[in-house]
Design a protein around this motif. Structure first.
Motif, PDB file in Angstrom:
ATOM      1  N   UNK A 152       1.403 -61.105 -65.703  1.00 13.31           N
ATOM      2  CA  UNK A 152       1.518 -59.823 -66.597  1.00 13.31           C
ATOM      3  C   UNK A 152       2.766 -59.178 -66.559  1.00 13.31           C
ATOM      4  N   UNK A 153       3.031 -58.457 -67.411  1.00 14.39           N
ATOM      5  CA  UNK A 153       4.219 -57.633 -67.564  1.00 14.39           C
ATOM      6  C   UNK A 153       3.804 -56.248 -67.765  1.00 14.39           C
ATOM      7  N   UNK A 154       4.424 -55.149 -66.758  1.00 17.15           N
ATOM      8  CA  UNK A 154       4.144 -53.892 -66.664  1.00 17.15           C
ATOM      9  C   UNK A 154       5.214 -53.196 -67.054  1.00 17.15           C
ATOM     10  N   UNK A 155       5.351 -52.218 -67.991  1.00 17.10           N
ATOM     11  CA  UNK A 155       6.579 -51.603 -68.528  1.00 17.10           C
ATOM     12  C   UNK A 155       6.352 -50.172 -68.513  1.00 17.10           C
ATOM     13  N   UNK A 172       2.763 -49.600 -70.335  1.00 20.85           N
ATOM     14  CA  UNK A 172       2.162 -50.761 -71.041  1.00 20.85           C
ATOM     15  C   UNK A 172       2.082 -52.135 -70.593  1.00 20.85           C
ATOM     16  N   UNK A 173       1.003 -52.566 -70.367  1.00 20.68           N
ATOM     17  CA  UNK A 173       0.755 -53.716 -69.650  1.00 20.68           C
ATOM     18  C   UNK A 173       0.379 -54.952 -70.763  1.00 20.68           C
ATOM     19  N   UNK A 174       1.186 -55.982 -70.572  1.00 24.56           N
ATOM     20  CA  UNK A 174       0.973 -56.985 -71.340  1.00 24.56           C
ATOM     21  C   UNK A 174       0.539 -58.316 -70.591  1.00 24.56           C
ATOM     22  N   UNK A 175      -0.577 -59.177 -71.036  1.00 29.09           N
ATOM     23  CA  UNK A 175      -0.946 -59.909 -70.389  1.00 29.09           C
ATOM     24  C   UNK A 175      -1.527 -60.994 -70.976  1.00 29.09           C
ATOM     25  N   UNK A 232      -3.164 -57.136 -79.607  1.00 24.32           N
ATOM     26  CA  UNK A 232      -2.359 -58.107 -79.666  1.00 24.32           C
ATOM     27  C   UNK A 232      -0.970 -57.883 -79.550  1.00 24.32           C
ATOM     28  N   UNK A 233      -0.119 -58.438 -78.694  1.00 23.69           N
ATOM     29  CA  UNK A 233       1.370 -58.373 -78.687  1.00 23.69           C
ATOM     30  C   UNK A 233       2.044 -59.423 -78.296  1.00 23.69           C
ATOM     31  N   UNK A 234       2.792 -60.237 -79.123  1.00 24.36           N
ATOM     32  CA  UNK A 234       3.336 -61.492 -79.020  1.00 24.36           C
ATOM     33  C   UNK A 234       2.405 -62.657 -78.672  1.00 24.36           C
ATOM     34  N   UNK A 235       2.232 -63.592 -77.617  1.00 24.21           N
ATOM     35  CA  UNK A 235       1.296 -64.404 -77.500  1.00 24.21           C
ATOM     36  C   UNK A 235       0.344 -63.813 -76.524  1.00 24.21           C
ATOM     37  N   UNK A 236       0.381 -62.495 -76.244  1.00 21.89           N
ATOM     38  CA  UNK A 236      -0.695 -61.912 -75.091  1.00 21.89           C
ATOM     39  C   UNK A 236      -1.448 -60.944 -75.722  1.00 21.89           C
ATOM     40  N   UNK A 243      -2.005 -56.280 -74.918  1.00 20.79           N
ATOM     41  CA  UNK A 243      -1.427 -55.255 -74.272  1.00 20.79           C
ATOM     42  C   UNK A 243      -2.236 -53.949 -74.479  1.00 20.79           C
ATOM     43  N   UNK A 244      -2.243 -53.257 -73.243  1.00 21.25           N
ATOM     44  CA  UNK A 244      -2.919 -51.997 -73.436  1.00 21.25           C
ATOM     45  C   UNK A 244      -1.795 -50.754 -72.922  1.00 21.25           C
TER      46      UNK A 244
END
Length: 302
Positions: free
Chosen positions: A34-37, A49-52, A84-88, A90-91
């Protein structure tokens, strides 16, 4: 473990679509799968923003977090649903910085236990939200094999450290005896996911770690995973005992003998799972030692 990267342009468009403002500044970024930004938006708001990877359980996690926040529990306010965000997917949630990793050592057991009891008391029932399946691997003791596997390897194919497999098997078999109604709770009650203002709980993070299981199992996970004097050191046997005592006082009634044994067994299982992963990855075994596993299993009557 692969690191998830997020295209800045896609992230900016997502923020405009979901939050109504583009990013103006990156405050921090972290994460692997997961990416947490952390972002400061152009309108001045600070958000995370968390992307997973997509999962059916994420919508229920956001709903539980939203309902807890509305009930007054100290967690970040969700700002979006799952999109959706990219291939994952996000929230986004409000950014709540600051705080210390631990309360005072003498208050740690009571503080962590009361915070967990508060969460269990306010959380919706499992049938009030959409699915929380599939379970997270470190909480999935109902898995068909001995070990559920993280994304990057099959723990059941790793030989050696047989005492870890034995501990996990004994704990799992003890957990399979008897049935209890499921409740919703947090299954990653690590010091890194809570922040304190002195001995007062400031905020709880990582709401992807919401799961449904019996109260005794969820409390057992928490009692085995929290910390008292160092955020990098998990609870000792004595720390776990103090947590369980404090939790029962906070809920206003004692666990039955069987529930208490299930709590101890759950703690063994989740820490044995982590130890098995550490062994498989060639890392030091910091989650569980063989003597400690024996003592925890004795208390679980396993």
């Amino acid at each position: 473990m692969p690191t998830r990267t997020v295209d800045p342009g896609r992230l900016a468009r997502w923020c405009v679509e979901q939050l109504g403002s583009p990013p103006a500044e990156e405050l921090f970024s972290s994460g692997f799968l997961s990416a947490v930004i952390g972002l400061r938006l152009a309108d001045g708001r600070e958000v995370v923003v968390k992307v997973r990877p997509a999962s059916p359980r994420l919508a229920a996690c956001v709903e539980v977090q939203r309902r807890l926040h509305e009930a007054g529990y100290p967690c970040p306010r969700p700002l979006t649903g799952v999109a959706p965000l990219g291939d994952g997917v996000a929230t986004a949630e409000a950014y709540l910085p600051g705080g210390a990793a631990l309360p005072s050592a003498e208050h740690a057991a009571v503080g962590f236990a009361e915070a967990f009891a508060w969460l269990i008391r306010l959380a919706p029932r499992p049938d009030e939200v959409s699915t929380l399946d599939p379970p997270l691997s470190w909480a999935d003791w109902t898995h068909g094999g001995l070990w559920p596997s993280p994304e990057d390897l099959d723990l059941n194919d790793v030989s050696g450290a047989e005492w870890i497999d034995d501990a996990g098997r004994r704990a799992r078999d003890r957990l399979r005896t008897g049935e209890s109604a499921a409740v919703i709770g947090h299954c990653d009650w690590l010091a890194g996911n809570l922040r304190w203002n002195g001995d007062t709980l400031l905020v709880v993070h990582d709401w992807d770690s919401i799961t449904a299981d019996s109260e005794a199992v969820l409390v057992g996970f928490a009692a085995a995973l929290y910390s008292t004097v160092d955020a990098d050191e998990l609870a000792t046997v004595e720390d776990t005992e103090r947590f369980l005592d404090a939790y029962c006082r906070a809920r206003g009634r004692e666990f039955s003998t069987a529930e208490l044994q299930h709590a101890w067994a759950a703690g063994v299982w989740t820490r044995a799972y982590d130890a098995k992963y550490q062994h498989a990855a060639g890392l030091p075994l910091t989650s569980l030692s063989e003597p400690e596993a024996r003592e925890r299993l004795r208390r679980a009557d396993a």
